[in-house]
Scaffold this active site. Structure first.
Site, PDB file in Angstrom:
ATOM      1  N   ASN A  12       0.855  -1.190   0.000  1.00  0.00           N
ATOM      2  CA  ASN A  12       0.000   0.000   0.000  1.00  0.00           C
ATOM      3  C   ASN A  12       0.895   1.246   0.000  1.00  0.00           C
ATOM      4  O   ASN A  12       1.710   1.430   0.915  1.00  0.00           O
ATOM      5  CB  ASN A  12      -0.900  -0.041   1.251  1.00  0.00           C
ATOM      6  CG  ASN A  12      -1.813   1.155   1.336  1.00  0.00           C
ATOM      7  OD1 ASN A  12      -1.390   2.279   1.105  1.00  0.00           O
ATOM      8  ND2 ASN A  12      -3.061   0.924   1.695  1.00  0.00           N
ATOM      9  N   HIS A  15       0.971   6.299   1.749  1.00  0.00           N
ATOM     10  CA  HIS A  15       1.714   7.293   2.531  1.00  0.00           C
ATOM     11  C   HIS A  15       2.875   7.930   1.777  1.00  0.00           C
ATOM     12  O   HIS A  15       3.452   8.905   2.249  1.00  0.00           O
ATOM     13  CB  HIS A  15       2.115   6.696   3.884  1.00  0.00           C
ATOM     14  CG  HIS A  15       0.885   6.401   4.691  1.00  0.00           C
ATOM     15  ND1 HIS A  15      -0.045   7.374   4.981  1.00  0.00           N
ATOM     16  CD2 HIS A  15       0.380   5.240   5.177  1.00  0.00           C
ATOM     17  CE1 HIS A  15      -1.057   6.830   5.650  1.00  0.00           C
ATOM     18  NE2 HIS A  15      -0.818   5.534   5.768  1.00  0.00           N
ATOM     19  N   HIS A  48      -5.721   3.586  -1.476  1.00  0.00           N
ATOM     20  CA  HIS A  48      -7.038   3.911  -0.939  1.00  0.00           C
ATOM     21  C   HIS A  48      -7.364   5.325  -1.394  1.00  0.00           C
ATOM     22  O   HIS A  48      -6.727   6.282  -0.968  1.00  0.00           O
ATOM     23  CB  HIS A  48      -6.988   3.823   0.593  1.00  0.00           C
ATOM     24  CG  HIS A  48      -8.309   4.053   1.262  1.00  0.00           C
ATOM     25  ND1 HIS A  48      -8.474   3.947   2.622  1.00  0.00           N
ATOM     26  CD2 HIS A  48      -9.523   4.391   0.780  1.00  0.00           C
ATOM     27  CE1 HIS A  48      -9.738   4.196   2.943  1.00  0.00           C
ATOM     28  NE2 HIS A  48     -10.392   4.481   1.831  1.00  0.00           N
ATOM     29  N   ARG A  50      -9.429   8.048  -0.771  1.00  0.00           N
ATOM     30  CA  ARG A  50     -10.359   8.456   0.288  1.00  0.00           C
ATOM     31  C   ARG A  50     -11.240   9.600  -0.193  1.00  0.00           C
ATOM     32  O   ARG A  50     -10.836  10.398  -1.039  1.00  0.00           O
ATOM     33  CB  ARG A  50      -9.588   8.893   1.541  1.00  0.00           C
ATOM     34  CG  ARG A  50      -8.816   7.765   2.193  1.00  0.00           C
ATOM     35  CD  ARG A  50      -8.195   8.226   3.487  1.00  0.00           C
ATOM     36  NE  ARG A  50      -9.176   8.327   4.535  1.00  0.00           N
ATOM     37  CZ  ARG A  50      -9.378   7.429   5.510  1.00  0.00           C
ATOM     38  NH1 ARG A  50      -8.608   6.355   5.575  1.00  0.00           N
ATOM     39  NH2 ARG A  50     -10.302   7.610   6.402  1.00  0.00           N
ATOM     40  N   ARG A  54      -7.043  12.848   0.998  1.00  0.00           N
ATOM     41  CA  ARG A  54      -5.925  13.337   1.814  1.00  0.00           C
ATOM     42  C   ARG A  54      -4.579  12.799   1.325  1.00  0.00           C
ATOM     43  O   ARG A  54      -3.542  13.372   1.625  1.00  0.00           O
ATOM     44  CB  ARG A  54      -6.127  12.950   3.283  1.00  0.00           C
ATOM     45  CG  ARG A  54      -6.030  11.479   3.547  1.00  0.00           C
ATOM     46  CD  ARG A  54      -6.093  11.172   5.023  1.00  0.00           C
ATOM     47  NE  ARG A  54      -7.413  11.347   5.564  1.00  0.00           N
ATOM     48  CZ  ARG A  54      -7.828  10.748   6.699  1.00  0.00           C
ATOM     49  NH1 ARG A  54      -6.998   9.999   7.385  1.00  0.00           N
ATOM     50  NH2 ARG A  54      -9.039  10.916   7.141  1.00  0.00           N
ATOM     51  N   GLU A  75      -8.721   0.361  -2.801  1.00  0.00           N
ATOM     52  CA  GLU A  75      -9.557   0.362  -1.590  1.00  0.00           C
ATOM     53  C   GLU A  75     -10.499   1.547  -1.688  1.00  0.00           C
ATOM     54  O   GLU A  75     -10.068   2.658  -2.015  1.00  0.00           O
ATOM     55  CB  GLU A  75      -8.693   0.554  -0.344  1.00  0.00           C
ATOM     56  CG  GLU A  75      -7.843  -0.633  -0.014  1.00  0.00           C
ATOM     57  CD  GLU A  75      -6.974  -0.328   1.201  1.00  0.00           C
ATOM     58  OE1 GLU A  75      -7.099   0.752   1.809  1.00  0.00           O
ATOM     59  OE2 GLU A  75      -6.143  -1.162   1.520  1.00  0.00           O
ATOM     60  N   THR A 106      -8.075   3.558   8.648  1.00  0.00           N
ATOM     61  CA  THR A 106      -9.301   2.756   8.674  1.00  0.00           C
ATOM     62  C   THR A 106      -9.366   1.997   9.991  1.00  0.00           C
ATOM     63  O   THR A 106      -8.607   1.066  10.219  1.00  0.00           O
ATOM     64  CB  THR A 106      -9.316   1.795   7.469  1.00  0.00           C
ATOM     65  OG1 THR A 106      -8.962   2.534   6.307  1.00  0.00           O
ATOM     66  CG2 THR A 106     -10.682   1.174   7.281  1.00  0.00           C
ATOM     67  N   GLU A 156     -10.722  -9.497   3.417  1.00  0.00           N
ATOM     68  CA  GLU A 156      -9.440  -9.119   4.019  1.00  0.00           C
ATOM     69  C   GLU A 156      -9.705  -8.917   5.504  1.00  0.00           C
ATOM     70  O   GLU A 156     -10.535  -8.077   5.886  1.00  0.00           O
ATOM     71  CB  GLU A 156      -8.893  -7.830   3.389  1.00  0.00           C
ATOM     72  CG  GLU A 156      -7.560  -7.426   4.027  1.00  0.00           C
ATOM     73  CD  GLU A 156      -6.880  -6.253   3.342  1.00  0.00           C
ATOM     74  OE1 GLU A 156      -7.057  -6.069   2.123  1.00  0.00           O
ATOM     75  OE2 GLU A 156      -6.165  -5.523   4.052  1.00  0.00           O
TER      76      GLU A 156
HETATM   77  N1  PXP Z   1      -5.668  -3.082   4.314  1.00  0.00           N
HETATM   78  C1  PXP Z   1      -6.630  -2.133   4.316  1.00  0.00           C
HETATM   79  C2  PXP Z   1      -8.009  -2.519   3.884  1.00  0.00           C
HETATM   80  C3  PXP Z   1      -6.347  -0.805   4.705  1.00  0.00           C
HETATM   81  O1  PXP Z   1      -7.331   0.116   4.720  1.00  0.00           O
HETATM   82  C4  PXP Z   1      -5.021  -0.479   5.043  1.00  0.00           C
HETATM   83  C5  PXP Z   1      -4.684   0.934   5.413  1.00  0.00           C
HETATM   84  O2  PXP Z   1      -4.986   1.788   4.369  1.00  0.00           O
HETATM   85  C6  PXP Z   1      -4.052  -1.490   4.988  1.00  0.00           C
HETATM   86  C7  PXP Z   1      -4.398  -2.782   4.649  1.00  0.00           C
HETATM   87  C8  PXP Z   1      -2.612  -1.210   5.285  1.00  0.00           C
HETATM   88  O3  PXP Z   1      -2.462  -0.826   6.606  1.00  0.00           O
HETATM   89  P1  PXP Z   1      -1.059  -0.286   7.112  1.00  0.00           P
HETATM   90  O4  PXP Z   1      -0.802   0.992   6.384  1.00  0.00           O
HETATM   91  O5  PXP Z   1      -1.277  -0.126   8.588  1.00  0.00           O
HETATM   92  O6  PXP Z   1      -0.039  -1.337   6.777  1.00  0.00           O
END
Ligand code: PXP
Length: 247
Positions: A12, A15, A48, A50, A54, A75, A106, A156
């Site tokens: 993911n 960030h 994701h 959003r 953001r 997502e 989330t 998930e």
């Molecule tokens: N899975 C889902 C569905 C999420 O919403 C997120 C966070 O956006 C993650 C996995 C990944 O989480 P993290 O950034 O804490 O590894």
């Protein structure tokens, strides 16, 4: 416990976009980060989009879908606008998540059991567009049954409670509920993934759960990338998954 299936890693990259949006610059580019993540062994890329935009922007999703050589997992909240956007982009996967504007991340799974008709309809619409749906849910029996009822092929499991557990006993209880939820999902014929809050220190026991197909990990990999670069950060996480699955 180990599994015959190799455990896939979905990276993911939200960030990377958080850092860009902090100054509204054009860098760092999440699309370039995705290319490096794939070079480091990412099996898929997750973003994701959003409602408050953001971090990830629509432009990022469109470019990723055009350019990635691994599947894109989008997502998204279950809203008319997001369903229309998914229809336009047609990523390989969509993971339906709950969303509250004020949350930092989330914070819990989607309450599928409380909205079966609405989620069934969303799953059918995405399925008709050729998109494989997964539902991000807490590892709770009623939610897994409801996910099956909605016709989602995959779930998930939210690992946040495991990641945030304050002591070993609580962590043990959370791990057990994720193991049991995985078994339940598999019995129902679902594809079972997991994610949220996983990092280089806590991923091992989750990665050893037999039958889990994919872990989605973001924040800890991007944080590690500050020191070693994203390719190396992904490679390090992949290695931990491989070690956990070795006999
Ligand atoms: N899975 C889902 C569905 C999420 O919403 C997120 C966070 O956006 C993650 C996995 C990944 O989480 P993290 O950034 O804490 O590894």
């Amino acid at each position: 416990m180990t599994s015959m299936h190799p455990l896939e890693l979905g990276v993911n990259i939200d960030h990377v976009a958080t850092l860009r949006q902090a100054r509204i610059t054009s860098y760092p580019d999440p699309v370039a980060a995705a290319v490096s993540a794939v070079a480091g062994g990412a099996d898929s890329i997750t973003v994701h989009l959003r409602e408050d935009r953001r971090h990830i922007q629509e432009r990022d999703v469109l470019l990723l879908q055009e350019s990635l050589r691994v599947p894109l997992n989008l997502e998204m909240a279950v809203t008319r606008g997001m369903l229309d956007f998914a229809h336009k982009v047609r990523p390989r996967f969509c993971c339906l998540v709950p969303e509250r504007r004020e949350e930092l991340t989330t914070e819990g799974g989607l309450n599928v059991a409380a909205q079966v008709p609405r989620i069934t309809d969303a799953c059918a619409q995405l399925h008709a567009a050729g998109i494989r749906v997964s539902l991000f849910i807490d590892p709770a029996p009623a939610q897994i049954d409801a996910a099956r009822e909605c016709g989602a092929p995959a779930i998930e499991l939210h690992t946040g409670a495991y990641a945030d557990a304050g002591d070993a006993a609580a962590r043990g209880r959370e791990l057990k509920s994720i193991q049991q939820a995985t078994e339940q999902g598999l019995r129902l014929g679902l594809h079972v993934n997991a994610g949220h809050g996983l990092n280089y220190d806590n991923v091992h026991h989750i990665a050893r759960i037999a039958g889990l197909r994919e872990l989605n990990i973001g924040h800890s990999i991007v944080a590690q990338a500050v020191f070693v670069g994203i390719e190396q950060a992904v490679r390090g996480m992949k290695q931990l998954l491989q070690e956990a699955r070795s006999p």
